[in-house]
Design a protein around this motif. Structure first.
Motif, short mmCIF file in Angstrom:
data_model
loop_
_atom_site.label_atom_id
_atom_site.label_comp_id
_atom_site.label_asym_id
_atom_site.label_seq_id
_atom_site.Cartn_x
_atom_site.Cartn_y
_atom_site.Cartn_z
N LEU A 116 0.83 -1.21 0.00
CA LEU A 116 0.00 0.00 0.00
C LEU A 116 0.86 1.26 0.00
CD1 LEU A 116 -2.89 -0.87 2.51
CD2 LEU A 116 -3.06 -0.56 0.03
N TYR A 117 1.97 1.20 0.73
CA TYR A 117 2.86 2.36 0.77
C TYR A 117 3.47 2.64 -0.60
CZ TYR A 117 6.33 5.57 2.73
OH TYR A 117 7.08 6.67 3.02
N GLY A 118 3.91 1.56 -1.27
CA GLY A 118 4.43 1.73 -2.62
C GLY A 118 3.36 2.20 -3.59
N LEU A 119 2.15 1.65 -3.44
CA LEU A 119 1.04 2.03 -4.30
C LEU A 119 0.75 3.53 -4.20
CD1 LEU A 119 -1.21 0.52 -6.09
CD2 LEU A 119 -2.67 0.78 -4.08
N ASP A 120 0.70 4.03 -2.96
CA ASP A 120 0.37 5.44 -2.79
C ASP A 120 1.52 6.35 -3.16
OD1 ASP A 120 -1.71 7.23 -0.56
OD2 ASP A 120 -2.35 5.66 -1.93
N SER A 121 2.75 5.83 -3.14
CA SER A 121 3.90 6.65 -3.52
C SER A 121 3.85 7.04 -4.99
CB SER A 121 5.21 5.91 -3.23
OG SER A 121 5.36 5.69 -1.85
N THR A 122 3.24 6.19 -5.84
CA THR A 122 3.26 6.43 -7.28
C THR A 122 1.88 6.53 -7.92
OG1 THR A 122 3.33 4.05 -7.76
CG2 THR A 122 5.43 5.16 -7.48
N ILE A 123 0.83 6.28 -7.16
CA ILE A 123 -0.50 6.23 -7.77
C ILE A 123 -0.91 7.57 -8.35
CG2 ILE A 123 -1.95 6.85 -5.78
CD1 ILE A 123 -3.67 4.34 -6.59
N ALA A 124 -0.30 8.65 -7.82
CA ALA A 124 -0.64 9.98 -8.31
C ALA A 124 0.00 10.30 -9.65
CB ALA A 124 -0.23 11.04 -7.29
N ALA A 125 0.97 9.47 -10.08
CA ALA A 125 1.73 9.78 -11.29
C ALA A 125 0.83 9.89 -12.52
CB ALA A 125 2.81 8.73 -11.52
N ALA A 181 -4.25 6.52 10.33
CA ALA A 181 -3.91 7.83 9.74
C ALA A 181 -3.78 7.73 8.23
CB ALA A 181 -2.60 8.35 10.35
N PHE A 182 -3.17 6.66 7.76
CA PHE A 182 -3.02 6.45 6.32
C PHE A 182 -4.39 6.33 5.64
CE2 PHE A 182 -2.65 3.43 2.74
CZ PHE A 182 -1.73 4.10 1.95
N GLU A 183 -5.30 5.60 6.25
CA GLU A 183 -6.63 5.43 5.67
C GLU A 183 -7.43 6.72 5.72
OE1 GLU A 183 -7.24 2.96 3.98
OE2 GLU A 183 -5.99 1.32 4.71
N VAL A 184 -7.28 7.48 6.81
CA VAL A 184 -7.97 8.78 6.90
C VAL A 184 -7.50 9.72 5.79
CG1 VAL A 184 -8.19 10.88 8.30
CG2 VAL A 184 -8.49 8.64 9.37
N GLY A 185 -6.18 9.77 5.59
CA GLY A 185 -5.64 10.59 4.51
C GLY A 185 -6.17 10.16 3.15
N SER A 186 -6.26 8.84 2.94
CA SER A 186 -6.78 8.33 1.67
C SER A 186 -8.24 8.73 1.48
CB SER A 186 -6.64 6.81 1.62
OG SER A 186 -5.29 6.42 1.71
N ALA A 188 -4.44 18.09 -1.31
CA ALA A 188 -3.05 18.24 -0.86
C ALA A 188 -2.92 17.90 0.62
CB ALA A 188 -2.57 19.67 -1.11
N VAL A 189 -3.90 18.35 1.43
CA VAL A 189 -3.89 18.02 2.86
C VAL A 189 -4.00 16.51 3.06
CG1 VAL A 189 -5.20 18.23 5.01
CG2 VAL A 189 -4.81 20.24 3.60
N GLY A 190 -4.91 15.88 2.31
CA GLY A 190 -5.07 14.45 2.42
C GLY A 190 -3.81 13.68 2.07
N ARG A 191 -3.10 14.16 1.07
CA ARG A 191 -1.85 13.48 0.68
C ARG A 191 -0.80 13.59 1.78
NH1 ARG A 191 -1.04 9.69 -2.56
NH2 ARG A 191 0.81 10.50 -3.59
N VAL A 192 -0.73 14.74 2.44
CA VAL A 192 0.23 14.89 3.54
C VAL A 192 -0.14 13.96 4.70
CG1 VAL A 192 1.16 16.49 5.26
CG2 VAL A 192 0.84 17.25 2.90
N VAL A 193 -1.43 13.92 5.05
CA VAL A 193 -1.89 13.05 6.14
C VAL A 193 -1.60 11.58 5.81
CG1 VAL A 193 -3.92 12.24 7.42
CG2 VAL A 193 -3.66 14.67 6.91
N ALA A 194 -1.88 11.18 4.58
CA ALA A 194 -1.59 9.81 4.17
C ALA A 194 -0.09 9.52 4.24
CB ALA A 194 -2.11 9.55 2.76
N GLY A 195 0.73 10.51 3.90
CA GLY A 195 2.17 10.34 3.99
C GLY A 195 2.64 10.15 5.42
N VAL A 196 2.03 10.87 6.36
CA VAL A 196 2.36 10.69 7.77
C VAL A 196 2.06 9.26 8.21
CG1 VAL A 196 1.78 11.38 10.12
CG2 VAL A 196 2.03 13.12 8.34
#
Length: 569
Positions: A80-89, A142-147, A160-168
């Motif tokens: 999931l961490y890898g998925l979210d790192s690049t899913i925005a590309a 926290a990751f799921e809330v950001g998502s 943008a806020v959601g992406r930062v929260v998901a990153g945390v």
């Protein structure tokens, strides 16, 4: 995967879910050499196998089935961490068309990495003070809330806020997974288990653009590129809640005093330094002119805050040496510093290529999201293969400096070749260059974690992991921030020069750099598209200087490392 995991498990008795370990006193530095071989361990503090066995508490072994289930949970979060790192590309174009606000578009990618790198040191301290299981579960929440925020975002600001929260949250689950692996498997097994994190992270990274682009082109829209995390998280939640073991170093101590003793000033300065740098890099030149008062002030404040942070950590101002948010003790040990440098360099290479290889094909070949993801497969597959190979063989061929030298050479050669490409370079050639870079990345992307643990006192293992994690996430985040700045600035002037006299405004040219949803790329003549894609392709090739620099850093770091062998217990 199952064969790899079960083959390294011991057959044991069931582990009680409220397992704890007691606080371990720091050991004195000792040197341990393989028979017949002289090894100098400079000033590094390394635990010998005898010390490790003595210091490690008698933890009852889990059953094979339970450990296998725990591994599924750990590697699912890595995925999931890898998925979210690049899913925005591949969803930036649809998001821009839906929400507008081009100035905030870069935060879709950098926001996630910012949230991760700004809090990784904090999580490193928390994992030495708090119950591992509950902190891990809190990070998943926290990751799921950001998502969820990203999926339901009514504006680009909310996204943008959601992406930062998901990153945390992602930072917490990533470090939590590495912490679990540093606790339960035998030291000689850790490299393999750690390399599997790379493998599943890489799998998520390659599927990110594919899944994101697929949703963006379907009736579900780009929002499900983020909602999918909620579905996958819910499916694996029973494993985390009921099967994950507990582990804490302070069973009989109250939690509040431990939290209060955290280096909160250092935490704030650390987050502020990364946030200011990434903000300055994102907006300089593209949004605000380089000579504007806003940009100059932003860079000055960034430098001042960074200096204050360094001084605060060095002097332990308003904290103690034991509670510092950044493991300053690691900076006193040559091997750990070189591992930090090598990890930062290879992470820069890795993140840069994951984002810019798809971008190159999107612009120069007009590929769809699905095709772009397929174009990235040579890089990802070789990265995964070499990561597993490294994890399996390093304990046997454990002259670890050699692994970094080979990694740096492969990544450097591949990056130089990518620096020379153009929009007319045969695709087969580019695949070959990807293979070289991917193989180089996999060899050392996760290797430093196991090496750093072996080179550190047993009671500072989590601190060493946090140190390396700052390098990995920080290297990737800074590389993308710098690359984004160069791409926006150099790309703008290159594209403006290529389209000179054709009546396109500055805003239209900048929009073209956001992807295929601009008028220049989508609704122009064949000649204009040819000129535009050629100019953007040349710009991407030029900024491969970042990948070259990262690879060269790995190579130099490997050469400077002590050519010693670690004896794995």
């Amino acid at each position: 995967m199952s064969a790899a995991m079960t083959s390294t498990m011991s057959s044991p008795a069931e582990l009680n879910s409220d397992l704890y370990t007691q606080h371990i006193a720091e050991k004195s530095p000792t040197t341990n050499s393989p028979p017949g071989e002289s090894v100098t361990v400079d000033e590094d503090v390394s635990a010998t196998p005898e010390q490790d066995a003595e210091a490690t508490p008698p933890i009852a072994k889990m059953s094979n089935l339970r450990w296998f289930s725990v591994c599924i949970g750990l590697y699912s979060t890595a995925f999931l961490y890898g998925l979210d790192s690049t899913i925005a590309a591949d969803v930036q174009g649809p998001i821009l068309a839906s929400l507008g606000d081009l100035s905030l578009l870069p935060w879709i990618g950098t926001g996630f990495l910012l949230g991760s790198v700004a809090t990784i040191s904090l999580f490193g301290s928390l994992y030495t003070r708090a119950e591992v299981k509950w902190l891990y579960l809190g990070s998943i929440v926290a990751f799921e809330v950001g998502s969820a925020i990203c999926g339901a975002a009514p504006s680009m600001k909310a996204l943008a806020v959601g992406r930062v929260v998901a990153g945390v949250g992602g930072s917490g689950i990533y470090l939590g997974g590495l912490t679990y692996i540093s606790i339960f498997p035998a030291p000689s097994q850790r490299p393999l288990y750690t390399s599997l994190i790379s493998a599943f992270w890489g799998l998520g990274a390659v599927l990110g653009p594919l899944i994101g682009g697929g949703f963006a082109q379907s009736k579900l829209t780009w929002r499900w590129a983020f909602y999918i995390n909620l579905v996958l998280g819910a499916a694996t939640a029973p494993i985390y809640i009921f099967w994950f073991p507990r582990h804490g170093a302070h069973r009989h101590e109250q939690i509040l005093p431990r939290i209060k003793s955290l280096d909160w000033l250092g935490t704030f300065l650390n987050a502020a330094t990364f946030a200011l740098f990434i903000t300055a890099a994102t907006y300089s030149g593209s949004e605000w002119p380089w000579d504007s008062g806003s940009v100059i002030a932003l860079w000055v404040v960034t430098g001042v805050v960074a200096i204050i942070y360094a001084l605060q950590q060095w002097t332990a101002f308003l904290t103690t040496r034991e509670d510092q948010i950044f493991p300053v003790w690691c900076l006193k040990h040559r091997s750990l510093v070189l591992l930090f440098i090598g990890t930062a360099g290879i992470s820069a290479v890795n993140f840069f290529n994951i984002y810019y290889i798809p971008l190159f094909f999107e612009f120069t070949k007009g590929d769809s999201a699905v095709t772009v993801a397929v174009r990235l497969l040579p890089f990802i597959f070789l990265m995964i293969f070499s990561a597993i190979l490294s994890g399996a063989l390093m304990p046997k061929f454990n002259l670890y400096a050699a692994w970094y030298v080979v990694s740096g050479i492969l990544a450097l050669v591949g990056s130089v070749l990518m620096f020379l490409i153009s929009d007319t370079t045969p695709v087969g050639n580019i695949y070959g260059f990807e293979i070289l870079i991917g193989a180089g990345c996999g060899l050392t992307l996760q290797a430093a974690y196991s090496i750093a643990i072996a080179k550190s006192p047993v009671n500072k293992a989590t601190s060493a992991i946090g140190f390396i994690n700052v390098a990995q996430l920080g290297g990737g985040a800074l590389a993308l921030a710098i690359a984004g700045t160069i791409f926006q600035n150099v790309g703008f002037y290159t594209l403006q020069s290529a389209l000179k006299g054709r009546g396109y405004s500055s805003d239209e040219i900048r929009a073209a750099l956001a992807g295929g949803y601009s008028a220049i790329i989508s609704d122009s003549s064949a000649e204009v598209r040819r000129l535009a894609t050629g100019a953007i392709g040349d710009t991407i090739a030029d900024i491969y200087g970042i990948s070259i620099s990262g690879a060269a850093t790995v190579l130099v770091g490997g050469i400077l490392m002590r050519w010693e062998r670690l004896k794995w217990p």
